[in-house]
Design an enzyme around this catalytic site. Structure first.
Site, PDB file in Angstrom:
ATOM      1  N   ASP A 216       0.862  -1.177   0.000  1.00  0.00           N
ATOM      2  CA  ASP A 216       0.000   0.000   0.000  1.00  0.00           C
ATOM      3  C   ASP A 216       0.903   1.234   0.000  1.00  0.00           C
ATOM      4  O   ASP A 216       1.773   1.376   0.863  1.00  0.00           O
ATOM      5  CB  ASP A 216      -0.878   0.001   1.261  1.00  0.00           C
ATOM      6  CG  ASP A 216      -2.343   0.215   0.944  1.00  0.00           C
ATOM      7  OD1 ASP A 216      -2.621   1.136   0.154  1.00  0.00           O
ATOM      8  OD2 ASP A 216      -3.191  -0.511   1.475  1.00  0.00           O
TER       9      ASP A 216
ATOM     10  N   ASP B  66      -2.918   4.570  -2.696  1.00  0.00           N
ATOM     11  CA  ASP B  66      -4.058   4.967  -1.883  1.00  0.00           C
ATOM     12  C   ASP B  66      -4.602   6.336  -2.293  1.00  0.00           C
ATOM     13  O   ASP B  66      -3.853   7.280  -2.515  1.00  0.00           O
ATOM     14  CB  ASP B  66      -3.613   4.987  -0.420  1.00  0.00           C
ATOM     15  CG  ASP B  66      -4.743   5.229   0.554  1.00  0.00           C
ATOM     16  OD1 ASP B  66      -5.665   4.393   0.591  1.00  0.00           O
ATOM     17  OD2 ASP B  66      -4.701   6.236   1.277  1.00  0.00           O
TER      18      ASP B  66
ATOM     19  N   GLU C 299      -6.455   3.345  -6.003  1.00  0.00           N
ATOM     20  CA  GLU C 299      -7.722   3.485  -5.280  1.00  0.00           C
ATOM     21  C   GLU C 299      -8.334   4.843  -5.617  1.00  0.00           C
ATOM     22  O   GLU C 299      -7.833   5.887  -5.217  1.00  0.00           O
ATOM     23  CB  GLU C 299      -7.515   3.392  -3.768  1.00  0.00           C
ATOM     24  CG  GLU C 299      -8.842   3.471  -3.014  1.00  0.00           C
ATOM     25  CD  GLU C 299      -8.683   3.688  -1.512  1.00  0.00           C
ATOM     26  OE1 GLU C 299      -9.624   3.334  -0.775  1.00  0.00           O
ATOM     27  OE2 GLU C 299      -7.643   4.205  -1.092  1.00  0.00           O
TER      28      GLU C 299
ATOM     29  N   HIS D 140     -11.244  -4.365   3.338  1.00  0.00           N
ATOM     30  CA  HIS D 140     -11.144  -4.012   4.750  1.00  0.00           C
ATOM     31  C   HIS D 140     -12.001  -2.814   5.145  1.00  0.00           C
ATOM     32  O   HIS D 140     -12.102  -2.495   6.330  1.00  0.00           O
ATOM     33  CB  HIS D 140      -9.687  -3.739   5.115  1.00  0.00           C
ATOM     34  CG  HIS D 140      -9.104  -2.549   4.405  1.00  0.00           C
ATOM     35  ND1 HIS D 140      -8.948  -2.495   3.039  1.00  0.00           N
ATOM     36  CD2 HIS D 140      -8.661  -1.354   4.864  1.00  0.00           C
ATOM     37  CE1 HIS D 140      -8.431  -1.330   2.693  1.00  0.00           C
ATOM     38  NE2 HIS D 140      -8.252  -0.609   3.784  1.00  0.00           N
ATOM     39  N   ASP D 141     -12.593  -2.147   4.155  1.00  0.00           N
ATOM     40  CA  ASP D 141     -13.411  -0.959   4.432  1.00  0.00           C
ATOM     41  C   ASP D 141     -14.909  -1.197   4.270  1.00  0.00           C
ATOM     42  O   ASP D 141     -15.701  -0.274   4.488  1.00  0.00           O
ATOM     43  CB  ASP D 141     -12.998   0.189   3.507  1.00  0.00           C
ATOM     44  CG  ASP D 141     -11.713   0.864   3.942  1.00  0.00           C
ATOM     45  OD1 ASP D 141     -11.437   0.864   5.161  1.00  0.00           O
ATOM     46  OD2 ASP D 141     -10.984   1.388   3.081  1.00  0.00           O
TER      47      ASP D 141
END
Length: 540
Positions: free
Chosen positions: A106, A208, A272, A336-337
């Protein structure tokens, strides 16, 4: 500066590949402190090799105060001691590569932590060497923030710093000051971060929040949204974020990042974007055929769409049709969100979603635990660790970040000590060890789907074409590669559905989500049981 770009070829590894997201805190604890770590991941590489994934994407493992669980980086080239050391990271790279598994990191580029040495220096005065490494603005004449921008934290995007008598910008939490990507020194230093990790063998990056990296140069107010309703919308949704994010200059920055990544062979860039980015704007992140930007701008749409056959079909049709020839799609059903897919649509439909994920044209992302059917866990608000829960009740993400369930031993084989988040009460049933030996389990379904994806190139590289049906409860589509042809039929309903499909008579069912049929079809009528999906081989 002249920037040259490579083009994506049909044999780019990530086109056939399956990317497995690991949330490191919750994957496997090796040193018995209740939190997952790098050694724990290394200990489970044989499992991931058995599952036959191609790459691991690690959520942030860098040094961090952990105000946002690693998305607040205080040193981009150090490993947080909670997870291990650089030597252990090198061991992870080496052991993964031995198993033909790639490692992706990430890359948190919009902001750092306020504890990063860069920001600590920047906030001291108007004359230090890092004075313009972050976004600082003077107050208005009345002392109020420079403009009306709102952070994802739902308050003002500006925080006042007395030592400079200025506000700094934070698009997210106040502890996450936005980097100034208009500053060439920042761009050079962040480029060096990429090189540092690629020199150690990292195979790519999930970049990100790329929609936020550049802001309006004149810092104009964001306009009020005409559709805003204070009863149904969050404060953030009050504004149209046309000046605080999604600026056209972001593509120039992303091209520079792409150029750095392309200095190293066979690396992948994953971006993202804003979760609700319209398709026509999402596609711009790919760039042009001979001037590519992001290999895989992440497609989040299925995480939010109503789970209905006609809606999913229309989206996949639109997405696939809009993509230019050189662009490659991608899909995910969890991360994960977002709440776990089992909790969103139910266990049986989640199995069908797995078949959808692993048979559509595009790179699939699997979130750890998805393959065994893990679900959300109810955690009392006061016991939540996610800072988002304490800012907005009900928005905490801990329920879908709980530890991976490996076996039926205490703490589900995740740790020998009490984990940082609770384990599901049904872990003795929902765990890797038990499902490996169950021919009808979630894990067996994932394993079979991945095996078929490997065996039949049409399921990884084939073109996509949907079937027109009168039945709105089902979604049927074809994957065709050279002379190979598979048909996938998915029943989104809780009742039996009968479909007439001209080409299927005499053809064989390769796999059902029920894991109990592989028969040859005696007619052009396909009967799907409730919540059933099937893969049928038409030609090979």
């Amino acid at each position: 500066m002249t920037i040259t770009f490579k083009t994506n070829s049909e044999d780019s590894w990530w086109k056939k590949g399956i990317i497995y997201q690991i949330y490191p805190r919750s994957f496997k604890d090796n040193n018995c402190d209740g939190v997952g770590d790098l050694k724990g991941i290394i200990s489970k590489l044989d499992y991931l090799e058995w599952l036959a994934i191609d790459a691991i994407w690690l959520s942030p493992i860098f040094s961090s105060p952990m105000e946002d669980f690693g998305y607040d980086v205080s040193n981009y080239t150090e490993i947080h001691p909670l997870f291990g050391t650089l030597d252990e990271f090198d061991e992870l790279i080496n052991e993964a590569h031995k198993r033909n598994i790639k490692i992706l990191l990430d890359y948190v580029i919009n902001h750092s932590s306020d504890q990063h040495p860069w920001f600590k220096e920047s906030r001291l005065s108007l004359s230090n060497s890092k004075k313009d490494w972050y976004i600082w603005k003077n107050p208005k004449s009345d002392g109020s923030p420079p403009n009306n921008w709102i952070s994802l934290d739902q308050g003002s995007a500006w925080t006042f710093e007395k030592s400079r008598n200025q506000y700094y910008l934070h698009s997210f939490l106040p502890c996450q000051p936005d980097l100034n990507w208009r500053n060439p020194e920042v761009r050079e230093e962040m480029s060096n971060v990429l090189k540092f990790w690629m020199d150690r063998g990292v195979d790519g990056f999930r970049i990100d929040m790329i929609s936020w990296i550049i802001k309006d140069e004149d810092f104009r107010d964001d306009p009020i949204s005409e559709s805003y309703n204070p009863k149904t919308n969050t404060p953030y949704e009050k504004l149209e974020h046309v000046h605080s994010s999604n600026r056209p200059e972001r593509f120039d920055i992303l091209k520079e990042i792409r150029s750095t990544i392309d200095e190293y062979p066979n690396r992948v860039s994953i971006g993202e974007v804003n979760y609700f980015t319209p398709l026509d704007k999402l596609i711009k992140y790919y760039g042009e055929e001979n001037n590519l930007i992001i290999d895989l701008p992440v497609n989040f749409r299925i995480l939010y769409l109503p789970w209905k056959a006609s809606i999913i079909k229309d989206f996949v049709d639109s997405y696939d049709n809009l993509l230019p020839k050189y662009a490659w799609p991608n899909y995910q059903i969890g991360n994960h969100d977002r709440p776990r897919v089992v909790s969103r649509i139910g266990e049986q439909q989640a199995k069908m979603a797995a078949m959808l994920l692993l048979t559509l044209r595009g790179t699939p992302f699997i979130y750890n635990g998805e393959e065994i059917g893990m679900h959300n866990i109810e955690i009392q608000s006061e016991k939540m660790q996610d800072p988002l829960e304490h800012k907005q009740h009900g928005f905490g993400r801990d329920p879908f970040r709980t530890p991976m369930q490996w076996d039926s031993s205490k703490f589900a084989g995740f740790s020998e000590e009490k984990p940082w988040l609770p384990i599901s009460e049904d872990y003795e049933i929902i765990n890797v060890d038990k499902q490996m030996n169950d021919p009808f389990s979630f894990l067996t379904l994932y394993k079979r789907l991945i095996e078929l994806r490997r065996k039949y190139s049409t399921l990884s590289l084939g073109n996509y074409k949907s079937e027109k049906l009168k039945n709105n409860s089902c979604f049927v589509y074809n994957r065709i590669f050279k002379r190979n042809h598979c048909l996938i039929a998915l029943n989104f309903s809780n009742s039996e559905q009968s479909l007439e499909i001209v080409k299927i008579k005499g053809k064989k069912i390769l796999l059902s989500t029920y894991l109990d049929r592989q028969e040859e079809l005696g007619s052009n009528i396909l009967v799907l049981r409730p919540n059933e999906g099937c893969i049928i081989i038409i030609s090979n």
